[in-house]
Design an enzyme around this catalytic site. Sequence first.
Site, PDB file in Angstrom:
ATOM      1  N   GLU A 230     -32.632  94.722   7.479  1.00 57.05           N
ATOM      2  CA  GLU A 230     -33.448  95.027   6.289  1.00 57.05           C
ATOM      3  C   GLU A 230     -32.586  94.631   5.099  1.00 57.05           C
ATOM      4  O   GLU A 230     -31.613  95.324   4.804  1.00 57.05           O
ATOM      5  CB  GLU A 230     -33.777  96.525   6.180  1.00 57.05           C
ATOM      6  CG  GLU A 230     -33.941  97.290   7.493  1.00 57.05           C
ATOM      7  CD  GLU A 230     -35.311  97.162   8.095  1.00 57.05           C
ATOM      8  OE1 GLU A 230     -36.169  96.532   7.450  1.00 57.05           O
ATOM      9  OE2 GLU A 230     -35.518  97.663   9.203  1.00 57.05           O
ATOM     10  N   CYS A 264     -34.635  98.535  -2.992  1.00 59.17           N
ATOM     11  CA  CYS A 264     -34.860  97.180  -2.465  1.00 59.17           C
ATOM     12  C   CYS A 264     -36.220  96.644  -2.903  1.00 59.17           C
ATOM     13  O   CYS A 264     -36.347  95.473  -3.231  1.00 59.17           O
ATOM     14  CB  CYS A 264     -34.739  97.174  -0.947  1.00 59.17           C
ATOM     15  SG  CYS A 264     -35.798  98.379  -0.134  1.00 59.17           S
TER      16      CYS A 264
END
Length: 460
Positions: A230, A264
């Site tokens: 990720e 993010c």
Amino acid sequence: MYVASIDPRNGEVIAKTKSSTAIDVREAVARARSGQKRWWNGLDKEDRIARMLELEKVLIAEKSSVVRLASLETGINQPTIAASYDSAMRGFSHYIGRYRALVDREYPLDQAIWEHTEALIRYEPHGVIGHIGVWNYPFWQTMITFIPALLAGNSIVFKPSQHSTLTGLRIVDLAHQAGIPEDVCVSVVGGPYVGKVLVKAPVDAIAFTGSLATGKHIIKNAGVKPLILELSGNDAGIICADADIEQAARGVSTGTFSRAGQVCVRVKRVYVLKEMADQFTSRLLDITSRLNLVEQVGPMIREESRARVDKVVKDAVAAGSKLLIGGKPRPGPGFYYEPTILIVNNDDLEVIRHETFGPVCSIRIVDSEDQAIELANRSEYGLGATIWTQDMRKAMSIAERLEVGNVWINEWGRSLNCGDYFQGCKESGIASSQERIMLFMKKKSVVTHHGVEPRKVWFC
Ligand code: NAD
């Protein structure tokens, strides 16, 4: 060597924890392998589920203490951490349901060719997962690996981020209190060096969350292992001419400035249609000018991160971007940076091209939705994007054209159940069409010949 846990609100050291050595890491992996083989994977499904339900109970009981600790060492305010704690906890019922439903699958064979033969697809755990954590979602991002990976019968060697060591160790401690054995859930402590040793160690898969740069190192160092990555994002927000201004401005302001922009899937580049630009910008500016830097925005994690963001902003201004607000660190203790809005007209600036992990909103005024989509896709990242419009047909058509793993329409950043299907494409991660629990399992095909005679074509 020690890892210093620092309170980003004032820069003071809260604790020092001894770093693991390379030998400690290898021993941790050996213990986790023995624990996984010896009995965790040998438990039957319902026994393992029962232990995970114990963990759920302990985590519910300890919520406030974990939230306090995570807030102390990351500077993220407690209500924000508490909300992502609840969201992570919903993963227990979700993944348990998915895991219960998962059964070995018969694979259809053409009996004209495969007489007396059957094939089965079995799902099995990888074995030992090397889990390298990130600090900005210190509980949520840990649980999206812990819950599915442990349920599936894996053991874990967990290295929390050096910026959230205490929270990571506390979660592992609570797992042990809940009856998950110490050699099934093992922690190691440290920064990049310890992470690198773990990646090179004989673990069976790596689950990593962090920056693209580190992700590339991991790809180089891991050898042949499944990688669940990720990585960074540089999410675009597209504000259409028919957007609900209140929804768009409030959504973007929260999506940009909460957690000091260290998210993010933060809205990092805003592409606003020219018809809407003045209205949107002035409402966003109005909200931003009233934000409480300490309570609502919060500090950045370290001085270096703040200095990096300040440089990117100063370079953008020097190159002709218009600074509407912010653009400087707050003097005094802590690593605070003022929420910043820039109007940018150069698509090659660092602030547009790469992820700025801080409270900075770059606005680019565009002539058409086509142009917004084209600019949004002009990126090596593909994590997420947001679309603001009242026309759902248009929204779906834009969503289809965006090269990202996650799209939010009149919404930002909320993931499905505890990270399920949350993933990036392009360089934001290795895209997978699988639900998350499947990432922690490998498939094995088993072909059984029930005929009593050897096959005619076999040597005799
Ligand atoms: P980082 O890559 O610097 O660190 C992340 C982890 O990797 C830490 O535990 C660190 O110790 C470890 N590490 C560093 N170098 C390593 C190496 N060579 N080998 C193995 N491990 C190593 O990331 P960061 O700056 O702390 O976190 C912010 C980044 O994480 C941002 O880019 C953000 O977008 C990204 N992020 C992504 C997601 C997602 O779900 N896609 C979620 C949260 C954060």
